[in-house]
Design a protein around this motif. Structure first.
Motif, PDB file in Angstrom:
ATOM      1  N   ASN A  42       0.822  -1.204   0.000  1.00 27.31           N
ATOM      2  CA  ASN A  42       0.000   0.000   0.000  1.00 27.31           C
ATOM      3  C   ASN A  42       0.860   1.260   0.000  1.00 27.31           C
ATOM      4  OD1 ASN A  42       0.821  -0.056   2.702  1.00 27.31           O
ATOM      5  ND2 ASN A  42      -1.186   0.521   3.499  1.00 27.31           N
ATOM      6  N   SER A  43       2.185   1.087  -0.058  1.00 30.88           N
ATOM      7  CA  SER A  43       3.118   2.196  -0.218  1.00 30.88           C
ATOM      8  C   SER A  43       4.429   1.627  -0.716  1.00 30.88           C
ATOM      9  CB  SER A  43       3.332   2.928   1.119  1.00 30.88           C
ATOM     10  OG  SER A  43       4.238   3.995   0.947  1.00 30.88           O
ATOM     11  N   GLU A  44       4.956   2.194  -1.798  1.00 42.59           N
ATOM     12  CA  GLU A  44       6.242   1.745  -2.309  1.00 42.59           C
ATOM     13  C   GLU A  44       6.931   2.882  -3.032  1.00 42.59           C
ATOM     14  OE1 GLU A  44       5.426  -1.657  -4.770  1.00 42.59           O
ATOM     15  OE2 GLU A  44       4.356  -0.488  -6.261  1.00 42.59           O
ATOM     16  N   GLN A  45       8.247   2.911  -2.921  1.00 42.77           N
ATOM     17  CA  GLN A  45       9.035   3.951  -3.562  1.00 42.77           C
ATOM     18  C   GLN A  45       9.197   3.585  -5.033  1.00 42.77           C
ATOM     19  OE1 GLN A  45       9.888   6.881  -2.329  1.00 42.77           O
ATOM     20  NE2 GLN A  45      10.598   7.383  -4.373  1.00 42.77           N
ATOM     21  N   ASN A  46       8.422   4.270  -5.853  1.00 37.67           N
ATOM     22  CA  ASN A  46       8.462   4.018  -7.285  1.00 37.67           C
ATOM     23  C   ASN A  46       8.060   5.302  -7.978  1.00 37.67           C
ATOM     24  OD1 ASN A  46       8.721   2.507  -9.581  1.00 37.67           O
ATOM     25  ND2 ASN A  46       6.909   1.248  -9.247  1.00 37.67           N
ATOM     26  N   PRO A  47       8.822   5.916  -8.843  1.00 41.25           N
ATOM     27  CA  PRO A  47       9.951   5.279  -9.502  1.00 41.25           C
ATOM     28  C   PRO A  47      11.086   4.990  -8.535  1.00 41.25           C
ATOM     29  CG  PRO A  47       9.873   7.593 -10.078  1.00 41.25           C
ATOM     30  CD  PRO A  47       8.650   7.311  -9.271  1.00 41.25           C
ATOM     31  N   ASN A  48      11.867   4.017  -8.908  1.00 44.32           N
ATOM     32  CA  ASN A  48      12.943   3.525  -8.053  1.00 44.32           C
ATOM     33  C   ASN A  48      14.013   4.592  -7.833  1.00 44.32           C
ATOM     34  OD1 ASN A  48      11.496   1.191  -8.501  1.00 44.32           O
ATOM     35  ND2 ASN A  48      12.821   0.569 -10.175  1.00 44.32           N
ATOM     36  N   TYR A  49      14.577   4.586  -6.662  1.00 46.89           N
ATOM     37  CA  TYR A  49      15.661   5.494  -6.338  1.00 46.89           C
ATOM     38  C   TYR A  49      16.765   4.664  -5.706  1.00 46.89           C
ATOM     39  CZ  TYR A  49      18.400   9.093  -4.097  1.00 46.89           C
ATOM     40  OH  TYR A  49      19.425   9.893  -3.706  1.00 46.89           O
ATOM     41  N   ASP A  50      17.905   4.601  -6.365  1.00 46.25           N
ATOM     42  CA  ASP A  50      19.019   3.797  -5.875  1.00 46.25           C
ATOM     43  C   ASP A  50      18.526   2.393  -5.496  1.00 46.25           C
ATOM     44  OD1 ASP A  50      20.834   5.804  -6.354  1.00 46.25           O
ATOM     45  OD2 ASP A  50      20.811   6.534  -4.308  1.00 46.25           O
ATOM     46  N   ASN A  51      18.573   2.045  -4.211  1.00 40.89           N
ATOM     47  CA  ASN A  51      18.194   0.711  -3.767  1.00 40.89           C
ATOM     48  C   ASN A  51      16.784   0.651  -3.200  1.00 40.89           C
ATOM     49  OD1 ASN A  51      20.744   0.019  -4.512  1.00 40.89           O
ATOM     50  ND2 ASN A  51      21.523  -0.288  -2.455  1.00 40.89           N
ATOM     51  N   ASP A  52      16.087   1.787  -3.119  1.00 38.85           N
ATOM     52  CA  ASP A  52      14.716   1.829  -2.612  1.00 38.85           C
ATOM     53  C   ASP A  52      13.758   1.606  -3.774  1.00 38.85           C
ATOM     54  OD1 ASP A  52      15.899   2.614  -0.244  1.00 38.85           O
ATOM     55  OD2 ASP A  52      15.321   4.713  -0.414  1.00 38.85           O
ATOM     56  N   GLY A  53      12.818   0.658  -3.612  1.00 34.84           N
ATOM     57  CA  GLY A  53      11.955   0.387  -4.744  1.00 34.84           C
ATOM     58  C   GLY A  53      10.653  -0.283  -4.408  1.00 34.84           C
ATOM     59  N   PRO A  54      10.079  -0.950  -5.411  1.00 37.40           N
ATOM     60  CA  PRO A  54       8.746  -1.528  -5.299  1.00 37.40           C
ATOM     61  C   PRO A  54       8.698  -2.790  -4.450  1.00 37.40           C
ATOM     62  CG  PRO A  54       9.705  -2.085  -7.413  1.00 37.40           C
ATOM     63  CD  PRO A  54      10.662  -1.148  -6.743  1.00 37.40           C
ATOM     64  N   ALA A  55       7.491  -3.242  -4.163  1.00 33.24           N
ATOM     65  CA  ALA A  55       7.269  -4.411  -3.302  1.00 33.24           C
ATOM     66  C   ALA A  55       7.993  -5.652  -3.804  1.00 33.24           C
ATOM     67  CB  ALA A  55       5.770  -4.681  -3.181  1.00 33.24           C
ATOM     68  N   ALA A  56       8.079  -5.841  -5.105  1.00 37.91           N
ATOM     69  CA  ALA A  56       8.725  -7.039  -5.663  1.00 37.91           C
ATOM     70  C   ALA A  56      10.170  -7.184  -5.193  1.00 37.91           C
ATOM     71  CB  ALA A  56       8.675  -7.003  -7.190  1.00 37.91           C
ATOM     72  N   TRP A  57      10.821  -6.063  -4.900  1.00 38.69           N
ATOM     73  CA  TRP A  57      12.231  -6.099  -4.490  1.00 38.69           C
ATOM     74  C   TRP A  57      12.442  -6.765  -3.136  1.00 38.69           C
ATOM     75  CZ3 TRP A  57      15.056  -0.952  -6.070  1.00 38.69           C
ATOM     76  CH2 TRP A  57      15.066  -0.857  -7.457  1.00 38.69           C
ATOM     77  N   ALA A  58      11.397  -6.941  -2.337  1.00 38.90           N
ATOM     78  CA  ALA A  58      11.532  -7.614  -1.037  1.00 38.90           C
ATOM     79  C   ALA A  58      11.682  -9.119  -1.193  1.00 38.90           C
ATOM     80  CB  ALA A  58      10.322  -7.326  -0.159  1.00 38.90           C
ATOM     81  N   PHE A  59      11.351  -9.640  -2.367  1.00 35.46           N
ATOM     82  CA  PHE A  59      11.290 -11.090  -2.527  1.00 35.46           C
ATOM     83  C   PHE A  59      12.398 -11.669  -3.405  1.00 35.46           C
ATOM     84  CE2 PHE A  59       7.060  -9.562  -1.497  1.00 35.46           C
ATOM     85  CZ  PHE A  59       6.779 -10.332  -0.386  1.00 35.46           C
ATOM     86  N   ASP A  60      13.324 -10.824  -3.849  1.00 38.52           N
ATOM     87  CA  ASP A  60      14.435 -11.344  -4.651  1.00 38.52           C
ATOM     88  C   ASP A  60      15.722 -11.305  -3.824  1.00 38.52           C
ATOM     89  OD1 ASP A  60      15.519  -8.740  -4.759  1.00 38.52           O
ATOM     90  OD2 ASP A  60      14.596  -8.322  -6.696  1.00 38.52           O
ATOM     91  N   ASP A  61      16.805 -11.770  -4.399  1.00 32.08           N
ATOM     92  CA  ASP A  61      18.077 -11.830  -3.674  1.00 32.08           C
ATOM     93  C   ASP A  61      19.028 -10.717  -4.082  1.00 32.08           C
ATOM     94  OD1 ASP A  61      17.446 -14.073  -2.141  1.00 32.08           O
ATOM     95  OD2 ASP A  61      17.968 -15.425  -3.781  1.00 32.08           O
ATOM     96  N   GLU A  62      18.533  -9.707  -4.760  1.00 29.50           N
ATOM     97  CA  GLU A  62      19.379  -8.590  -5.190  1.00 29.50           C
ATOM     98  C   GLU A  62      19.673  -7.676  -4.000  1.00 29.50           C
ATOM     99  OE1 GLU A  62      20.507  -8.478  -8.365  1.00 29.50           O
ATOM    100  OE2 GLU A  62      19.422 -10.340  -8.703  1.00 29.50           O
ATOM    101  N   ASN A  63      20.658  -6.810  -4.176  1.00 31.47           N
ATOM    102  CA  ASN A  63      21.028  -5.871  -3.110  1.00 31.47           C
ATOM    103  C   ASN A  63      20.206  -4.591  -3.239  1.00 31.47           C
ATOM    104  OD1 ASN A  63      22.317  -4.860  -0.868  1.00 31.47           O
ATOM    105  ND2 ASN A  63      23.983  -3.969  -2.060  1.00 31.47           N
ATOM    106  N   HIS A  64      18.888  -4.747  -3.125  1.00 33.13           N
ATOM    107  CA  HIS A  64      17.960  -3.629  -3.068  1.00 33.13           C
ATOM    108  C   HIS A  64      16.779  -4.083  -2.224  1.00 33.13           C
ATOM    109  CE1 HIS A  64      16.506  -5.321  -7.197  1.00 33.13           C
ATOM    110  NE2 HIS A  64      15.992  -6.014  -6.228  1.00 33.13           N
ATOM    111  N   TRP A  65      15.816  -3.215  -1.993  1.00 29.73           N
ATOM    112  CA  TRP A  65      14.737  -3.547  -1.071  1.00 29.73           C
ATOM    113  C   TRP A  65      13.473  -2.782  -1.406  1.00 29.73           C
ATOM    114  CZ3 TRP A  65      19.648  -2.085   0.525  1.00 29.73           C
ATOM    115  CH2 TRP A  65      19.852  -0.711   0.642  1.00 29.73           C
ATOM    116  N   TRP A  66      12.358  -3.328  -0.915  1.00 26.33           N
ATOM    117  CA  TRP A  66      11.097  -2.587  -0.933  1.00 26.33           C
ATOM    118  C   TRP A  66      11.209  -1.493   0.107  1.00 26.33           C
ATOM    119  CZ3 TRP A  66       7.711  -3.204   3.508  1.00 26.33           C
ATOM    120  CH2 TRP A  66       6.590  -2.370   3.452  1.00 26.33           C
ATOM    121  N   HIS A  67      10.728  -0.314  -0.236  1.00 23.56           N
ATOM    122  CA  HIS A  67      10.736   0.818   0.687  1.00 23.56           C
ATOM    123  C   HIS A  67       9.409   1.538   0.554  1.00 23.56           C
ATOM    124  CE1 HIS A  67      12.124   4.319   2.885  1.00 23.56           C
ATOM    125  NE2 HIS A  67      13.277   3.715   3.098  1.00 23.56           N
ATOM    126  N   SER A  68       8.795   1.898   1.681  1.00 22.65           N
ATOM    127  CA  SER A  68       7.568   2.694   1.598  1.00 22.65           C
ATOM    128  C   SER A  68       7.918   4.061   1.004  1.00 22.65           C
ATOM    129  CB  SER A  68       6.893   2.814   2.970  1.00 22.65           C
ATOM    130  OG  SER A  68       7.714   3.475   3.899  1.00 22.65           O
TER     131      SER A  68
END
Length: 188
Positions: free
Chosen positions: A22-48
């Motif tokens: 219900n809140s996500e940083q999109n468009p992406n900024y550096d490593n802060d991004g959408p909900a999908a980023w919480a479920f992968d193994d990349e060095n980024h994350w979901w951020h409100s």
């Protein structure tokens, strides 16, 4: 013949594909991004969301601050599973790491559908530690579900603002009821 049930990690690509918040940083900024980023193994994350305009027509809340409203992230499995546990990892620096949470599940007849808010039922609540170590949320018993939602109600600031995030979320489940004989026809 007795078969032994094995706890499995639900495929992260399926979780990422079905991720929603219900809140996500999109468009992406550096490593802060959408909900999908919480479920992968990349060095980024979901951020409100902390900048830009929220898409309120798509159900996003106007503020990504946990102090303004609970922030949630959810995903679906494209199948029915018996959810046993969830792991959560905070990002380096821990600004906005989850403290108090609730875990809710939905169990839809058609797992490909997206549940509405009232189709989720709380199955666990508690607090996580202020750490970047992987933390496990163990449900009291495995619950049949097609979707999981984690709602964040308080965070550890750690020098940041009252936004939240998840570097990694994994979901572990059984494909059969690990509690045979118990009522597994409960409507959620």
């Amino acid at each position: 013949i007795v078969s032994e049930l094995v706890l499995k990690e639900i495929d992260p690509t399926i979780l990422a594909k079905n991720a929603k918040a219900n809140s996500e940083q999109n468009p992406n900024y550096d490593n802060d991004g959408p909900a999908a980023w919480a479920f992968d193994d990349e060095n980024h994350w979901w951020h409100s969301r902390w900048s830009g305009t929220a898409n309120t027509e798509a159900g996003e809340v106007s503020s990504g601050l946990v102090t303004d409203n609970p922030i949630w992230i959810q995903t679906g499995f494209d199948a029915k599973w018996y959810v046993d546990s969830i792991t959560y990892t905070a990002r380096d620096g821990k600004q906005g790491a989850i403290n108090a949470y609730t875990v809710s599940v939905a169990n839809l007849d058609d797992p490909s559908e997206t549940p509405s808010d009232n189709q989720f039922e709380v199955v666990k609540s508690g607090n996580l530690s202020d750490t970047t170590d992987v933390q496990t949320i163990k449900l009291d018993k495995a619950v049949e579900a097609t979707h999981v939602r984690i709602t964040v109600t308080s965070i550890y600031l750690n020098g940041g603002t009252a936004h939240t995030h998840a570097k990694n979320i994994s979901i572990f489940a059984y494909d059969e009821n690990p509690n045979p004989g118990e009522d597994d026809d409960t409507e959620l």
